[in-house]
Design a protein around this motif. Structure first.
Motif, PDB file in Angstrom:
ATOM      1  N   THR A  83       0.818  -1.215   0.000  1.00 50.91           N
ATOM      2  CA  THR A  83       0.000   0.000   0.000  1.00 50.91           C
ATOM      3  C   THR A  83       0.848   1.260   0.000  1.00 50.91           C
ATOM      4  OG1 THR A  83      -0.172   0.081   2.422  1.00 50.91           O
ATOM      5  CG2 THR A  83      -1.872  -1.153   1.235  1.00 50.91           C
ATOM      6  N   ARG A  84       2.104   1.141   0.325  1.00 55.10           N
ATOM      7  CA  ARG A  84       2.983   2.312   0.372  1.00 55.10           C
ATOM      8  C   ARG A  84       3.725   2.557  -0.939  1.00 55.10           C
ATOM      9  NH1 ARG A  84       5.293   1.480   6.588  1.00 55.10           N
ATOM     10  NH2 ARG A  84       3.310   2.029   7.594  1.00 55.10           N
ATOM     11  N   GLN A  85       3.481   1.729  -1.927  1.00 54.58           N
ATOM     12  CA  GLN A  85       4.127   1.932  -3.216  1.00 54.58           C
ATOM     13  C   GLN A  85       3.505   3.155  -3.905  1.00 54.58           C
ATOM     14  OE1 GLN A  85       4.100  -1.656  -5.563  1.00 54.58           O
ATOM     15  NE2 GLN A  85       4.963  -2.897  -3.905  1.00 54.58           N
ATOM     16  N   PRO A  86       4.329   4.123  -4.308  1.00 57.95           N
ATOM     17  CA  PRO A  86       3.798   5.371  -4.876  1.00 57.95           C
ATOM     18  C   PRO A  86       2.860   5.160  -6.058  1.00 57.95           C
ATOM     19  CG  PRO A  86       6.147   5.578  -4.404  1.00 57.95           C
ATOM     20  CD  PRO A  86       5.800   4.139  -4.189  1.00 57.95           C
ATOM     21  N   GLU A  87       3.174   4.214  -6.924  1.00 57.77           N
ATOM     22  CA  GLU A  87       2.338   3.988  -8.106  1.00 57.77           C
ATOM     23  C   GLU A  87       0.925   3.560  -7.698  1.00 57.77           C
ATOM     24  OE1 GLU A  87       2.104   1.119 -12.082  1.00 57.77           O
ATOM     25  OE2 GLU A  87       3.749   0.887 -10.647  1.00 57.77           O
ATOM     26  N   LEU A  88       0.842   2.643  -6.736  1.00 55.20           N
ATOM     27  CA  LEU A  88      -0.468   2.167  -6.306  1.00 55.20           C
ATOM     28  C   LEU A  88      -1.227   3.271  -5.565  1.00 55.20           C
ATOM     29  CD1 LEU A  88      -2.368  -0.213  -6.296  1.00 55.20           C
ATOM     30  CD2 LEU A  88      -1.338  -0.993  -4.161  1.00 55.20           C
ATOM     31  N   ARG A  89      -0.510   4.057  -4.775  1.00 54.09           N
ATOM     32  CA  ARG A  89      -1.155   5.180  -4.085  1.00 54.09           C
ATOM     33  C   ARG A  89      -1.728   6.186  -5.084  1.00 54.09           C
ATOM     34  NH1 ARG A  89      -0.195   6.680   1.400  1.00 54.09           N
ATOM     35  NH2 ARG A  89       0.679   4.935   2.564  1.00 54.09           N
ATOM     36  N   ALA A  90      -0.980   6.448  -6.140  1.00 46.65           N
ATOM     37  CA  ALA A  90      -1.448   7.388  -7.162  1.00 46.65           C
ATOM     38  C   ALA A  90      -2.681   6.851  -7.875  1.00 46.65           C
ATOM     39  CB  ALA A  90      -0.335   7.666  -8.170  1.00 46.65           C
ATOM     40  N   GLN A  91      -2.684   5.549  -8.164  1.00 41.45           N
ATOM     41  CA  GLN A  91      -3.848   4.940  -8.806  1.00 41.45           C
ATOM     42  C   GLN A  91      -5.067   5.028  -7.896  1.00 41.45           C
ATOM     43  OE1 GLN A  91      -2.868   0.953 -10.004  1.00 41.45           O
ATOM     44  NE2 GLN A  91      -1.192   1.600 -11.324  1.00 41.45           N
ATOM     45  N   GLY A  92      -4.864   4.787  -6.608  1.00 43.69           N
ATOM     46  CA  GLY A  92      -5.967   4.872  -5.658  1.00 43.69           C
ATOM     47  C   GLY A  92      -6.527   6.276  -5.563  1.00 43.69           C
ATOM     48  N   ALA A  93      -5.641   7.265  -5.542  1.00 48.87           N
ATOM     49  CA  ALA A  93      -6.082   8.659  -5.420  1.00 48.87           C
ATOM     50  C   ALA A  93      -6.973   9.073  -6.577  1.00 48.87           C
ATOM     51  CB  ALA A  93      -4.866   9.575  -5.325  1.00 48.87           C
ATOM     52  N   LYS A  94      -6.725   8.524  -7.758  1.00 52.20           N
ATOM     53  CA  LYS A  94      -7.529   8.875  -8.927  1.00 52.20           C
ATOM     54  C   LYS A  94      -8.974   8.424  -8.794  1.00 52.20           C
ATOM     55  CE  LYS A  94      -3.694   8.843 -12.250  1.00 52.20           C
ATOM     56  NZ  LYS A  94      -3.130   8.163 -13.443  1.00 52.20           N
ATOM     57  N   VAL A  95      -9.209   7.403  -7.978  1.00 48.28           N
ATOM     58  CA  VAL A  95     -10.575   6.896  -7.811  1.00 48.28           C
ATOM     59  C   VAL A  95     -11.094   7.154  -6.391  1.00 48.28           C
ATOM     60  CG1 VAL A  95     -10.370   5.167  -9.616  1.00 48.28           C
ATOM     61  CG2 VAL A  95      -9.706   4.564  -7.281  1.00 48.28           C
ATOM     62  N   GLY A  96     -10.480   8.120  -5.708  1.00 52.53           N
ATOM     63  CA  GLY A  96     -10.983   8.515  -4.402  1.00 52.53           C
ATOM     64  C   GLY A  96     -10.603   7.598  -3.253  1.00 52.53           C
ATOM     65  N   LEU A  97      -9.597   6.754  -3.444  1.00 54.62           N
ATOM     66  CA  LEU A  97      -9.131   5.865  -2.389  1.00 54.62           C
ATOM     67  C   LEU A  97      -7.824   6.381  -1.814  1.00 54.62           C
ATOM     68  CD1 LEU A  97      -9.599   2.174  -3.623  1.00 54.62           C
ATOM     69  CD2 LEU A  97     -10.784   3.289  -1.740  1.00 54.62           C
ATOM     70  N   GLN A  98      -7.759   6.513  -0.511  1.00 51.57           N
ATOM     71  CA  GLN A  98      -6.502   6.855   0.145  1.00 51.57           C
ATOM     72  C   GLN A  98      -5.950   5.582   0.765  1.00 51.57           C
ATOM     73  OE1 GLN A  98      -6.726   9.814   3.225  1.00 51.57           O
ATOM     74  NE2 GLN A  98      -4.636   9.433   3.918  1.00 51.57           N
ATOM     75  N   LEU A  99      -4.855   5.081   0.214  1.00 50.62           N
ATOM     76  CA  LEU A  99      -4.242   3.873   0.762  1.00 50.62           C
ATOM     77  C   LEU A  99      -3.573   4.210   2.087  1.00 50.62           C
ATOM     78  CD1 LEU A  99      -4.861   2.993  -2.144  1.00 50.62           C
ATOM     79  CD2 LEU A  99      -2.801   1.602  -2.059  1.00 50.62           C
ATOM     80  N   THR A 100      -3.872   3.425   3.100  1.00 51.97           N
ATOM     81  CA  THR A 100      -3.470   3.775   4.458  1.00 51.97           C
ATOM     82  C   THR A 100      -2.295   2.952   4.978  1.00 51.97           C
ATOM     83  OG1 THR A 100      -5.239   2.309   5.207  1.00 51.97           O
ATOM     84  CG2 THR A 100      -5.715   4.665   5.127  1.00 51.97           C
ATOM     85  N   GLY A 101      -2.298   1.658   4.734  1.00 49.31           N
ATOM     86  CA  GLY A 101      -1.194   0.814   5.169  1.00 49.31           C
ATOM     87  C   GLY A 101      -1.001   0.771   6.666  1.00 49.31           C
ATOM     88  N   GLY A 102      -2.056   0.508   7.400  1.00 50.78           N
ATOM     89  CA  GLY A 102      -1.955   0.350   8.846  1.00 50.78           C
ATOM     90  C   GLY A 102      -1.840  -1.111   9.236  1.00 50.78           C
ATOM     91  N   GLY A 103      -1.105  -1.394  10.289  1.00 47.49           N
ATOM     92  CA  GLY A 103      -0.923  -2.765  10.751  1.00 47.49           C
ATOM     93  C   GLY A 103      -2.097  -3.272  11.564  1.00 47.49           C
ATOM     94  N   PRO A 104      -1.945  -4.450  12.171  1.00 45.53           N
ATOM     95  CA  PRO A 104      -3.047  -5.052  12.938  1.00 45.53           C
ATOM     96  C   PRO A 104      -3.583  -4.155  14.043  1.00 45.53           C
ATOM     97  CG  PRO A 104      -1.312  -6.664  12.548  1.00 45.53           C
ATOM     98  CD  PRO A 104      -0.775  -5.350  12.073  1.00 45.53           C
ATOM     99  N   ASP A 105      -2.706  -3.473  14.759  1.00 44.67           N
ATOM    100  CA  ASP A 105      -3.165  -2.616  15.857  1.00 44.67           C
ATOM    101  C   ASP A 105      -4.013  -1.457  15.341  1.00 44.67           C
ATOM    102  OD1 ASP A 105      -1.831  -4.251  17.583  1.00 44.67           O
ATOM    103  OD2 ASP A 105      -0.113  -2.918  17.870  1.00 44.67           O
ATOM    104  N   VAL A 106      -3.617  -0.891  14.207  1.00 42.72           N
ATOM    105  CA  VAL A 106      -4.381   0.218  13.620  1.00 42.72           C
ATOM    106  C   VAL A 106      -5.771  -0.259  13.217  1.00 42.72           C
ATOM    107  CG1 VAL A 106      -4.529   1.810  11.667  1.00 42.72           C
ATOM    108  CG2 VAL A 106      -2.333   1.445  12.834  1.00 42.72           C
ATOM    109  N   LEU A 107      -5.836  -1.390  12.530  1.00 45.02           N
ATOM    110  CA  LEU A 107      -7.127  -1.909  12.085  1.00 45.02           C
ATOM    111  C   LEU A 107      -8.026  -2.235  13.276  1.00 45.02           C
ATOM    112  CD1 LEU A 107      -9.072  -2.813   9.926  1.00 45.02           C
ATOM    113  CD2 LEU A 107      -7.852  -4.993   9.782  1.00 45.02           C
TER     114      LEU A 107
END
Length: 326
Positions: A278-302
């Motif tokens: 989820t922290r890969q810039p290309e995937l983050r950019a693709q997500g942003a185009k469709v209104g998705l903010q990739l978060t990349g939180g671990g088990p404790d965050v979820l």
């Protein structure tokens, strides 16, 4: 007396036995593909994200990754399936927020327990909703829309993707905050809602930012407010509900879960692979185009987000008196 090769094989087996527990997951599971299970059809937003994540984590895990679409019951069938799978790191559930935080409030007999039957693995992405009207509507702002609804009940006809959906309950929160009464017109999906709004059959719609932003940019719809805590990159000119004086917000998310009992080292290995993807810039950019903010939180965050949203949405759901049919 055993031959030398046989003694050597026995010795190697004894040496390997203590190391087996240190492997990231059981050898038998490691040899099988990792199944990412979701309850929605190919082409859905969550499906596209899951497939892209699968492509990226396969090399990191050193094993094939497949996506299983177990469609039905708004994601509940997929959750029930993953609950029954071996807790060995061979299967993960990829689920939207509603499956883990809203359904426990709406179904009297939910056939899984989000807190007991699953282990949080990774918080993957979040997205917001937008309230919109047609571009030719008399209301140009949220306040003007509230005033219009108070004058004319027909202005309160709004569409969502279904009874019991997060958008349904978010508007329930808005009704209480704004002091208005609206009429919910549920639809089977976002495309149906959009057609009904553009066709003039309903006066407003509450859909994902991804659904609303292209029509807003094209001048066919007018987005009045977004549900997230901050403005959306694809709707930078549209204020949040909080900016406009309504103390409500809603960020909706996707998370990955393993069956309860999955060993902690296995969970950590899977979590690390997903978070890094989820922290890969290309995937983050693709997500942003469709209104998705990739978060990349671990088990404790979820786990923390799940608990907070479960507690926050409970009162809004109870206020509607809504009970889902099994």
């Amino acid at each position: 007396m055993p031959s030398t090769p046989l003694r050597r094989r026995r010795a190697l087996a004894l040496l390997a036995a203590p190391l087996a527990g240190a492997l990231p997951w059981p050898v038998a599971a490691q040899e099988r593909p990792l199944a990412l299970v979701l309850g929605f059809p190919p082409g859905a937003g969550i499906d596209a994200l899951t497939r892209q994540l699968g492509e990226r984590i396969a090399p990191a895990l050193g094993r094939p990754v497949i996506v299983e679409n177990r469609v039905g019951a708004a994601g509940r069938l997929a959750a029930e399936h993953v609950k029954r799978t071996p807790a060995d790191g061979s299967t993960l559930l990829v689920a939207p927020m509603a499956v883990m935080t809203i359904f426990p409030h709406t179904y009297r007999q939910l056939r899984y327990d989000p807190a007991k039957d699953f282990v949080p693995v990774a918080h993957l992405a979040e997205f917001g909703l937008a309230l919109a009207v047609r571009a030719d509507a008399p209301a140009r702002t949220l306040q003007e829309y509230v005033e219009a609804v108070k004058r004319d009940r027909d202005m309160g006809l709004y569409g969502s993707t279904g009874v019991g959906s997060p958008s349904h309950f978010f508007i329930s929160m808005f009704e209480r905050a704004a002091g208005v009464s609206m009429t919910h017109v549920p639809h089977r999906g976002s495309a149906d809602v959009m057609n009904a709004l553009l066709g003039g059959h309903i006066k407003a719609a509450i859909l994902t930012v991804n659904d609303i932003s292209p029509q807003h940019a094209a001048g066919k719809l007018r987005a009045l407010a977004v549900s997230a805590p901050r403005r959306e990159a694809t709707l930078p000119d549209v204020p949040t509900f909080k900016e406009l004086g309504h103390d409500i917000e809603g960020s909706f998310w996707y998370g990955a879960y393993a069956p309860a009992g999955t060993p902690a080292p296995v969970v950590q290995r899977l979590s690390q692979a997903l978070v890094e993807a989820t922290r890969q810039p290309e995937l983050r950019a693709q997500g942003a185009k469709v209104g998705l903010q990739l978060t990349g939180g671990g088990p404790d965050v979820l786990a923390r987000v799940q608990k907070a949203d479960h507690d926050r949405w409970g009162p809004a759901i109870r206020a509607t008196g809504f009970v889902a049919e099994d």
